[in-house]
Motif scaffolding. Structure first.
Motif, PDB file in Angstrom:
ATOM      1  N   GLN A  27      33.689  40.378   8.854  1.00 61.16           N
ATOM      2  CA  GLN A  27      32.933  41.744   8.759  1.00 61.16           C
ATOM      3  C   GLN A  27      33.851  42.836   8.563  1.00 61.16           C
ATOM      4  OE1 GLN A  27      29.853  42.497  11.708  1.00 61.16           O
ATOM      5  NE2 GLN A  27      29.973  40.292  12.504  1.00 61.16           N
ATOM      6  N   ASN A  28      33.846  43.887   7.815  1.00 59.86           N
ATOM      7  CA  ASN A  28      34.387  44.993   7.528  1.00 59.86           C
ATOM      8  C   ASN A  28      33.323  46.220   8.261  1.00 59.86           C
ATOM      9  OD1 ASN A  28      36.774  43.826   6.399  1.00 59.86           O
ATOM     10  ND2 ASN A  28      35.281  43.495   4.572  1.00 59.86           N
ATOM     11  N   LYS A  29      33.827  46.543   9.164  1.00 57.52           N
ATOM     12  CA  LYS A  29      33.239  47.771  10.004  1.00 57.52           C
ATOM     13  C   LYS A  29      33.839  48.762   9.986  1.00 57.52           C
ATOM     14  CE  LYS A  29      30.029  46.414  13.090  1.00 57.52           C
ATOM     15  NZ  LYS A  29      29.577  45.692  14.309  1.00 57.52           N
ATOM     16  N   GLU A  30      33.642  50.222  10.138  1.00 57.05           N
ATOM     17  CA  GLU A  30      34.516  51.282  10.584  1.00 57.05           C
ATOM     18  C   GLU A  30      34.691  51.089  12.087  1.00 57.05           C
ATOM     19  OE1 GLU A  30      33.053  54.969   9.453  1.00 57.05           O
ATOM     20  OE2 GLU A  30      32.925  54.490   7.487  1.00 57.05           O
ATOM     21  N   LYS A  31      33.963  50.491  13.005  1.00 60.73           N
ATOM     22  CA  LYS A  31      34.064  50.556  14.421  1.00 60.73           C
ATOM     23  C   LYS A  31      33.240  49.187  14.735  1.00 60.73           C
ATOM     24  CE  LYS A  31      33.654  53.113  18.843  1.00 60.73           C
ATOM     25  NZ  LYS A  31      33.267  54.131  19.484  1.00 60.73           N
ATOM     26  N   TYR A  32      34.112  48.539  15.703  1.00 60.13           N
ATOM     27  CA  TYR A  32      33.469  47.436  16.427  1.00 60.13           C
ATOM     28  C   TYR A  32      33.038  47.691  17.853  1.00 60.13           C
ATOM     29  CZ  TYR A  32      35.309  44.720  12.257  1.00 60.13           C
ATOM     30  OH  TYR A  32      35.638  44.409  11.066  1.00 60.13           O
ATOM     31  N   THR A  33      32.293  46.827  18.321  1.00 54.24           N
ATOM     32  CA  THR A  33      31.908  46.680  19.648  1.00 54.24           C
ATOM     33  C   THR A  33      32.347  45.731  20.294  1.00 54.24           C
ATOM     34  OG1 THR A  33      29.812  45.766  19.433  1.00 54.24           O
ATOM     35  CG2 THR A  33      29.768  47.796  19.097  1.00 54.24           C
ATOM     36  N   LYS A  34      32.646  45.298  21.723  1.00 58.04           N
ATOM     37  CA  LYS A  34      33.057  44.288  22.250  1.00 58.04           C
ATOM     38  C   LYS A  34      32.141  43.190  21.984  1.00 58.04           C
ATOM     39  CE  LYS A  34      31.119  44.999  27.158  1.00 58.04           C
ATOM     40  NZ  LYS A  34      29.761  44.968  26.529  1.00 58.04           N
ATOM     41  N   GLU A  35      30.904  43.434  21.846  1.00 57.10           N
ATOM     42  CA  GLU A  35      29.868  42.265  21.642  1.00 57.10           C
ATOM     43  C   GLU A  35      30.349  41.507  20.178  1.00 57.10           C
ATOM     44  OE1 GLU A  35      28.479  44.458  24.739  1.00 57.10           O
ATOM     45  OE2 GLU A  35      28.980  45.069  22.563  1.00 57.10           O
ATOM     46  N   ASP A  36      31.021  42.163  19.365  1.00 55.45           N
ATOM     47  CA  ASP A  36      31.619  41.451  18.066  1.00 55.45           C
ATOM     48  C   ASP A  36      32.455  40.472  18.420  1.00 55.45           C
ATOM     49  OD1 ASP A  36      30.034  42.880  16.106  1.00 55.45           O
ATOM     50  OD2 ASP A  36      31.304  44.767  16.608  1.00 55.45           O
ATOM     51  N   PHE A  37      33.086  40.441  19.537  1.00 56.32           N
ATOM     52  CA  PHE A  37      34.171  39.525  19.863  1.00 56.32           C
ATOM     53  C   PHE A  37      33.808  38.564  20.988  1.00 56.32           C
ATOM     54  CE2 PHE A  37      36.090  43.676  18.291  1.00 56.32           C
ATOM     55  CZ  PHE A  37      36.674  43.085  17.415  1.00 56.32           C
ATOM     56  N   SER A  38      32.523  38.753  21.565  1.00 57.73           N
ATOM     57  CA  SER A  38      32.142  38.186  22.849  1.00 57.73           C
ATOM     58  C   SER A  38      31.995  36.295  22.579  1.00 57.73           C
ATOM     59  CB  SER A  38      30.654  38.550  23.219  1.00 57.73           C
ATOM     60  OG  SER A  38      29.719  38.567  22.348  1.00 57.73           O
ATOM     61  N   HIS A  39      31.904  35.853  21.191  1.00 56.02           N
ATOM     62  CA  HIS A  39      31.829  34.468  20.829  1.00 56.02           C
ATOM     63  C   HIS A  39      33.048  33.908  21.321  1.00 56.02           C
ATOM     64  CE1 HIS A  39      32.594  36.357  17.189  1.00 56.02           C
ATOM     65  NE2 HIS A  39      33.165  35.216  16.754  1.00 56.02           N
ATOM     66  N   PHE A  40      34.025  34.487  21.108  1.00 54.12           N
ATOM     67  CA  PHE A  40      35.537  33.829  21.323  1.00 54.12           C
ATOM     68  C   PHE A  40      36.326  34.630  22.401  1.00 54.12           C
ATOM     69  CE2 PHE A  40      36.219  36.877  17.832  1.00 54.12           C
ATOM     70  CZ  PHE A  40      37.471  37.347  18.217  1.00 54.12           C
ATOM     71  N   ASP A  41      35.969  35.552  22.818  1.00 51.82           N
ATOM     72  CA  ASP A  41      37.065  36.339  23.653  1.00 51.82           C
ATOM     73  C   ASP A  41      36.990  35.943  25.285  1.00 51.82           C
ATOM     74  OD1 ASP A  41      34.909  37.613  24.987  1.00 51.82           O
ATOM     75  OD2 ASP A  41      35.537  39.655  24.445  1.00 51.82           O
ATOM     76  N   ALA A  42      36.198  34.832  25.552  1.00 50.62           N
ATOM     77  CA  ALA A  42      36.330  34.172  26.940  1.00 50.62           C
ATOM     78  C   ALA A  42      37.050  32.740  26.788  1.00 50.62           C
ATOM     79  CB  ALA A  42      34.812  33.812  27.277  1.00 50.62           C
ATOM     80  N   LEU A  43      38.407  33.037  27.267  1.00 50.94           N
ATOM     81  CA  LEU A  43      39.193  31.794  27.133  1.00 50.94           C
ATOM     82  C   LEU A  43      39.083  30.765  28.197  1.00 50.94           C
ATOM     83  CD1 LEU A  43      42.362  33.814  25.762  1.00 50.94           C
ATOM     84  CD2 LEU A  43      40.383  32.522  24.569  1.00 50.94           C
ATOM     85  N   HIS A  44      37.646  30.697  28.820  1.00 52.76           N
ATOM     86  CA  HIS A  44      37.385  29.855  29.963  1.00 52.76           C
ATOM     87  C   HIS A  44      36.011  29.432  29.794  1.00 52.76           C
ATOM     88  CE1 HIS A  44      35.351  33.448  31.270  1.00 52.76           C
ATOM     89  NE2 HIS A  44      36.591  34.120  30.710  1.00 52.76           N
ATOM     90  N   TYR A  45      35.731  28.538  30.893  1.00 53.09           N
ATOM     91  CA  TYR A  45      34.368  28.043  30.881  1.00 53.09           C
ATOM     92  C   TYR A  45      33.490  28.976  31.302  1.00 53.09           C
ATOM     93  CZ  TYR A  45      37.250  23.900  30.814  1.00 53.09           C
ATOM     94  OH  TYR A  45      38.181  22.794  30.412  1.00 53.09           O
ATOM     95  N   CYS A  46      32.194  29.008  30.623  1.00 50.75           N
ATOM     96  CA  CYS A  46      30.962  29.401  31.043  1.00 50.75           C
ATOM     97  C   CYS A  46      30.941  31.001  31.179  1.00 50.75           C
ATOM     98  CB  CYS A  46      30.599  29.130  32.527  1.00 50.75           C
ATOM     99  SG  CYS A  46      30.370  27.478  32.865  1.00 50.75           S
ATOM    100  N   GLY A  47      31.630  31.593  30.167  1.00 54.34           N
ATOM    101  CA  GLY A  47      31.653  32.917  29.617  1.00 54.34           C
ATOM    102  C   GLY A  47      32.052  33.875  30.830  1.00 54.34           C
ATOM    103  N   HIS A  48      31.132  35.053  30.892  1.00 50.30           N
ATOM    104  CA  HIS A  48      31.405  36.257  31.634  1.00 50.30           C
ATOM    105  C   HIS A  48      30.283  36.466  32.727  1.00 50.30           C
ATOM    106  CE1 HIS A  48      34.704  37.174  28.894  1.00 50.30           C
ATOM    107  NE2 HIS A  48      35.091  37.230  29.793  1.00 50.30           N
ATOM    108  N   ASP A  49      29.190  35.663  32.570  1.00 49.25           N
ATOM    109  CA  ASP A  49      27.937  36.091  33.482  1.00 49.25           C
ATOM    110  C   ASP A  49      28.218  36.242  34.849  1.00 49.25           C
ATOM    111  OD1 ASP A  49      26.493  36.094  31.206  1.00 49.25           O
ATOM    112  OD2 ASP A  49      25.611  34.201  31.385  1.00 49.25           O
ATOM    113  N   TRP A  50      28.891  35.509  35.580  1.00 48.83           N
ATOM    114  CA  TRP A  50      29.302  35.363  36.847  1.00 48.83           C
ATOM    115  C   TRP A  50      29.987  36.690  37.382  1.00 48.83           C
ATOM    116  CZ3 TRP A  50      30.909  29.880  36.263  1.00 48.83           C
ATOM    117  CH2 TRP A  50      29.738  29.031  36.426  1.00 48.83           C
ATOM    118  N   LEU A  51      31.131  37.137  36.230  1.00 46.10           N
ATOM    119  CA  LEU A  51      31.829  38.186  36.458  1.00 46.10           C
ATOM    120  C   LEU A  51      31.012  39.360  36.314  1.00 46.10           C
ATOM    121  CD1 LEU A  51      34.690  39.429  36.975  1.00 46.10           C
ATOM    122  CD2 LEU A  51      34.943  39.503  34.195  1.00 46.10           C
ATOM    123  N   LYS A  52      29.875  39.617  35.310  1.00 38.48           N
ATOM    124  CA  LYS A  52      29.237  40.852  35.446  1.00 38.48           C
ATOM    125  C   LYS A  52      28.276  40.858  36.697  1.00 38.48           C
ATOM    126  CE  LYS A  52      28.556  40.411  30.258  1.00 38.48           C
ATOM    127  NZ  LYS A  52      27.577  39.911  29.128  1.00 38.48           N
TER     128      LYS A  52
END
Length: 285
Positions: free
Chosen positions: A1-26
């Motif tokens: 994608q080419n966007k002027e500004k991204y949000t953290k959600e644009d990267f959430s499908h690969f920015d968890a370098l571990h199992y089960c994402g960030h739900d427990w942290l949230k």
């Protein structure tokens, strides 16, 4: 994608370098004080956890990772999100971090780390650093690899452990005892092994569904290297999904076929689960 500004959600499908994402942290952050929080993340990877703490919960975060490549990507993503001044990204060794230079000497409300500490063998030095970073009453949040049993690993399990970097192996009791010996009170110890195992199998199924596309994008050599551990090592390490063969085959048909179907299931269902995954929340006394 080419966007002027991204949000953290644009990267959430690969920015968890571990199992089960960030739900427990949230969930953990949602339970903390609404006052401005000073946090240290140890082993921050490319910044998924730090961005959640800073942008969703208003925290000031020092994010430390050992690998320069990860911290470079972390900074780049933050820039693409318009800059996140409340995150300070640093490269360094957790055992040698200068808490004064980081601005984290005895003044942190929270120290958190997700699936990193199993690679650090000197736990006494590590837990001393973490305790020194926290203010009294501060919270330590950990997700980590542990041992479910002290029973010796099979040869295949030992190979998987070494290739997956499972270097320092503690049982639940030893993990808690060690934290308590360094001035922490363990408030929560949660066994998430089954959640991890099901996540691992679900991820493998998802990649097999995209096998042709991924080979086209990244090449046969990358695919063979990645699947050698992500499909054929870690599925043996975390093999107890608490599901019948029929349930696993229905939910993960491509993966179970690739692993060997009934023969694989029967073999590994007779092997005790050695690898485990925990969530720990502790308070500095």
């Amino acid at each position: 994608q080419n966007k002027e500004k991204y949000t953290k959600e644009d990267f959430s499908h690969f920015d968890a370098l571990h199992y089960c994402g960030h739900d427990w942290l949230k969930e953990f952050f949602a339970q903390q004080s609404k006052d401005a929080l000073k946090c240290l993340e140890v082993g921050s990877g490319i910044g998924g956890g730090s961005r959640i703490a800073a942008l969703d919960f208003g925290a000031e975060v020092v994010a430390l990772d050992y690998l320069q490549g990860y911290t470079d990507v972390h900074n780049r993503i933050n820039e693409m999100c318009g800059g996140i001044p409340s995150i300070k990204v640093e490269t360094g060794d957790a055992l040698e971090m200068d808490l004064d230079a980081l601005g984290c000497n005895g003044n942190c409300d929270i120290v958190f780390s997700i699936q990193v500490f199993y690679m650090i063998c000197d736990k006494p030095s590590l837990f001393t650093k973490l305790a020194n970073a926290l203010k009294p009453g501060g919270k330590l949040y950990i997700e980590d690899w542990v041992l479910q049993t002290e029973e010796p690993m099979t040869e295949e399990e030992e190979t998987a452990a070494k290739e997956l970097g499972f270097l320092h192996r503690l049982t639940q009791n030893k993990y808690v005892e060690l934290l308590e010996s360094f001035g922490f009170k363990v408030d929560v110890y949660e066994d998430n092994t089954t959640h991890w195992a099901r996540y691992i199998y679900s991820r493998g199924e998802g990649f097999l569904q995209k096998e042709s596309q991924m080979k086209s994008n990244f090449g046969e050599e990358w695919w063979e290297h990645w699947t050698s551990w992500a499909l054929f090592k870690v599925t043996k390490a975390y093999h107890n999904l608490e599901m019948t063969y029929e349930e696993q085959s229905q939910k993960f048909p491509l993966l179970m076929e690739r692993l060997g179907g009934r023969e694989f299931y029967d073999k590994w269902s007779g092997v005790s689960q050695k690898f485990g995954g925990n969530k720990v929340i502790a308070t500095k006394l």
